[in-house]
Design a protein around this motif. Structure first.
Motif, PDB file in Angstrom:
ATOM      1  N   THR A 192       0.842  -1.190   0.000  1.00  0.00           N
ATOM      2  CA  THR A 192       0.000   0.000   0.000  1.00  0.00           C
ATOM      3  C   THR A 192       0.877   1.240   0.000  1.00  0.00           C
ATOM      4  O   THR A 192       1.900   1.281   0.694  1.00  0.00           O
ATOM      5  CB  THR A 192      -0.935   0.024   1.224  1.00  0.00           C
ATOM      6  OG1 THR A 192      -1.838  -1.089   1.138  1.00  0.00           O
ATOM      7  CG2 THR A 192      -1.753   1.304   1.282  1.00  0.00           C
ATOM      8  N   GLY A 193       0.481   2.242  -0.786  1.00  0.00           N
ATOM      9  CA  GLY A 193       1.281   3.463  -0.853  1.00  0.00           C
ATOM     10  C   GLY A 193       0.427   4.681  -1.125  1.00  0.00           C
ATOM     11  O   GLY A 193      -0.697   4.576  -1.632  1.00  0.00           O
ATOM     12  N   ILE A 194       0.977   5.837  -0.758  1.00  0.00           N
ATOM     13  CA  ILE A 194       0.342   7.118  -1.034  1.00  0.00           C
ATOM     14  C   ILE A 194       1.407   8.070  -1.574  1.00  0.00           C
ATOM     15  O   ILE A 194       2.602   7.878  -1.340  1.00  0.00           O
ATOM     16  CB  ILE A 194      -0.334   7.726   0.208  1.00  0.00           C
ATOM     17  CG1 ILE A 194       0.687   7.914   1.345  1.00  0.00           C
ATOM     18  CG2 ILE A 194      -1.492   6.843   0.667  1.00  0.00           C
ATOM     19  CD1 ILE A 194       0.121   8.592   2.579  1.00  0.00           C
ATOM     20  N   ALA A 195       0.969   9.094  -2.279  1.00  0.00           N
ATOM     21  CA  ALA A 195       1.893  10.092  -2.805  1.00  0.00           C
ATOM     22  C   ALA A 195       1.176  11.416  -2.915  1.00  0.00           C
ATOM     23  O   ALA A 195      -0.055  11.479  -2.899  1.00  0.00           O
ATOM     24  CB  ALA A 195       2.449   9.672  -4.170  1.00  0.00           C
ATOM     25  N   LYS A 196       1.948  12.490  -2.993  1.00  0.00           N
ATOM     26  CA  LYS A 196       1.373  13.800  -3.278  1.00  0.00           C
ATOM     27  C   LYS A 196       2.274  14.518  -4.275  1.00  0.00           C
ATOM     28  O   LYS A 196       3.482  14.287  -4.341  1.00  0.00           O
ATOM     29  CB  LYS A 196       1.196  14.637  -2.010  1.00  0.00           C
ATOM     30  CG  LYS A 196       2.454  15.022  -1.268  1.00  0.00           C
ATOM     31  CD  LYS A 196       3.190  16.216  -1.806  1.00  0.00           C
ATOM     32  CE  LYS A 196       2.274  17.413  -1.950  1.00  0.00           C
ATOM     33  NZ  LYS A 196       3.024  18.520  -2.658  1.00  0.00           N
ATOM     34  N   GLY A 197       1.657  15.380  -5.066  1.00  0.00           N
ATOM     35  CA  GLY A 197       2.395  16.148  -6.043  1.00  0.00           C
ATOM     36  C   GLY A 197       1.486  16.498  -7.196  1.00  0.00           C
ATOM     37  O   GLY A 197       0.651  15.692  -7.606  1.00  0.00           O
TER      38      GLY A 197
END
Length: 408
Positions: A178-183
């Motif tokens: 599971t992963g999250i990112a922002k940008g």
């Protein structure tokens, strides 16, 4: 406007055993916004990171690099939005250190077991007192099933959260990724994206995880660009808790390749979601370069096309002014490039070959392809067997408006 960006339902986002996440309102830049996130890692978790190559590396990036290189077991991450703590000199380093010390004190850890992250406005002092004051609330709220909420809390100019979650089977045993990112803007990673966090309950030794993190970044976050600007704060972190009971100690383990594939798929999906939600974008473009002499050549050409404001604005207008693509190929810097061997396709339409316009090309075909929200640009250089792919977006009026008003 996000372009075909899939957001999984909250109940389809799987917790990673060994990681708990909490959030709080620190008021870093705006009130009534959860702008502080902590990730609490169980003992035995290994952590690896890849960071920006911008020489103006933000204070938290410098502290993260120092703590990871110390060899201490990383047990927590602290992420604030609203302020990048970049271009802040010694005071910025002291602020990041103070955040680590405060969180370590609450958790009974050492300061070098904490990794700090910041994103937001550059060249402004970090209101560290507000962050420290909010840490107890963030820690108290920590739960294993907070990935969905955390994806929202780390957003800045993003319009949509970036989340990937899957359960994969390795040699008959299920593991979670599971992963999250922002940008959304200032995206041309020279390693990773602005912020990305990927967790798995498989176990990996730190050295092997570090090697894996670099390879994964090169195949995912290092293949996207929005505006050609490499951020001061780019950070990509992989956490391997080992809570599943599966421990992979070498690349020779037959399960390693499958785990690498699952992690790479997750990172590539997160990276593409950043482009799909790029500031003001209306088109998602895949730039595929084939028959290059080597990978570096393929990327030179792909990025020349992807960075060109003239190419990007033509795609925004759905205007098949495709000479702009040929122009970008020509100035890409590939030595001794024989343009008579180059072939250019727009989607399934061959546009140029043998040094000029394809005799069968009709502008109506180009307009049909460019009106779509997702577009493939394919270039064959006729120089060798190497290929690579870059993902980018168009450049719109809204991009200018968002960045003109960013500090307002």
């Amino acid at each position: 406007m996000a372009i075909n960006l899939d957001i999984p339902a909250r109940d389809a986002v799987f917790p990673v055993p060994g990681i708990r996440i909490g959030m709080a309102e620190a008021g870093v830049r705006k009130a009534n916004h959860r702008d502080l996130t902590v990730l609490l890692l169980d003992e035995g978790t290994t952590v690896a990171g890849v960071f920006t190559q911008n020489r103006f590396r933000a204070a938290p990036v410098q502290v993260c690099e120092r703590h990871l290189s110390s060899g201490s077991a990383i047990r927590a991450l602290a992420i604030n939005t609203g302020n990048a703590n970049a271009g802040t000199g010694t005071a910025g380093l002291q602020a990041s250190d103070a955040t680590c010390q405060a969180l370590a004190g609450q958790l009974g850890l050492k300061a070098d077991q904490i990794l700090p992250f910041s994103t937001g406005v550059i060249l402004e002092p970090l209101p560290v007192d507000r962050i420290i004051a909010a840490l107890p609330a963030a820690v108290a709220s920590a739960r294993a099933d907070h990935w969905f909420e955390a994806a929202h809390s780390i957003m800045t100019t993003d319009t949509q959260p970036k989340i990937h979650s899957a359960r994969v089977e390795l040699a008959g045993q299920a593991v979670t990724v599971t992963g999250i990112a922002k940008g959304a803007g200032m995206i041309h990673p020279n390693m990773a994206t602005m912020l990305g966090f990927l967790g798995t309950d498989a176990g990996l030794p730190a050295e092997l995880l570090h090697t894996l993190a670099k390879r994964i970044a090169d195949r995912s976050f290092n293949r996207i660009t929005v505006d050609g600007d490499t951020s001061t704060n780019d950070s990509f972190i992989i956490m391997a808790t080992g809570a599943s009971g599966m421990h992979i100690t070498s690349e020779a383990d037959p399960r390693f390749a499958a785990l690498e594939q699952a992690l790479t798929h997750a990172a590539r999906d997160l990276a593409q979601k950043i482009v799909r939600d790029a500031e003001g974008s209306t088109k998602f473009m895949t730039i595929q370069v084939e028959e290059a002499g080597n990978t570096a050549e393929a990327l030179q050409v792909a990025y020349a096309i992807a960075h060109s404001p003239l190419v990007k604005t033509a795609f925004f207008a759905s205007d098949p002014n495709l000479g702009r693509i040929l122009c970008a190929i020509g100035y890409s810097g590939v030595p001794d490039l024989d343009v008579s061997k180059i072939t250019l396709w727009l989607g399934d339409v061959r546009v140029a070959c043998n040094g000029g316009r394809d005799p069968g090309y009709q502008e109506a075909d180009g307009q049909r392809i460019m009106a779509a929200p997702e577009i493939l640009v394919r270039v064959a250089l006729g120089r060798g067997q190497a290929s690579d792919t870059v993902y980018t977006c168009d450049l719109s009026h809204e991009y200018v408006s968002i960045n003109a008003d960013y500090r307002s």
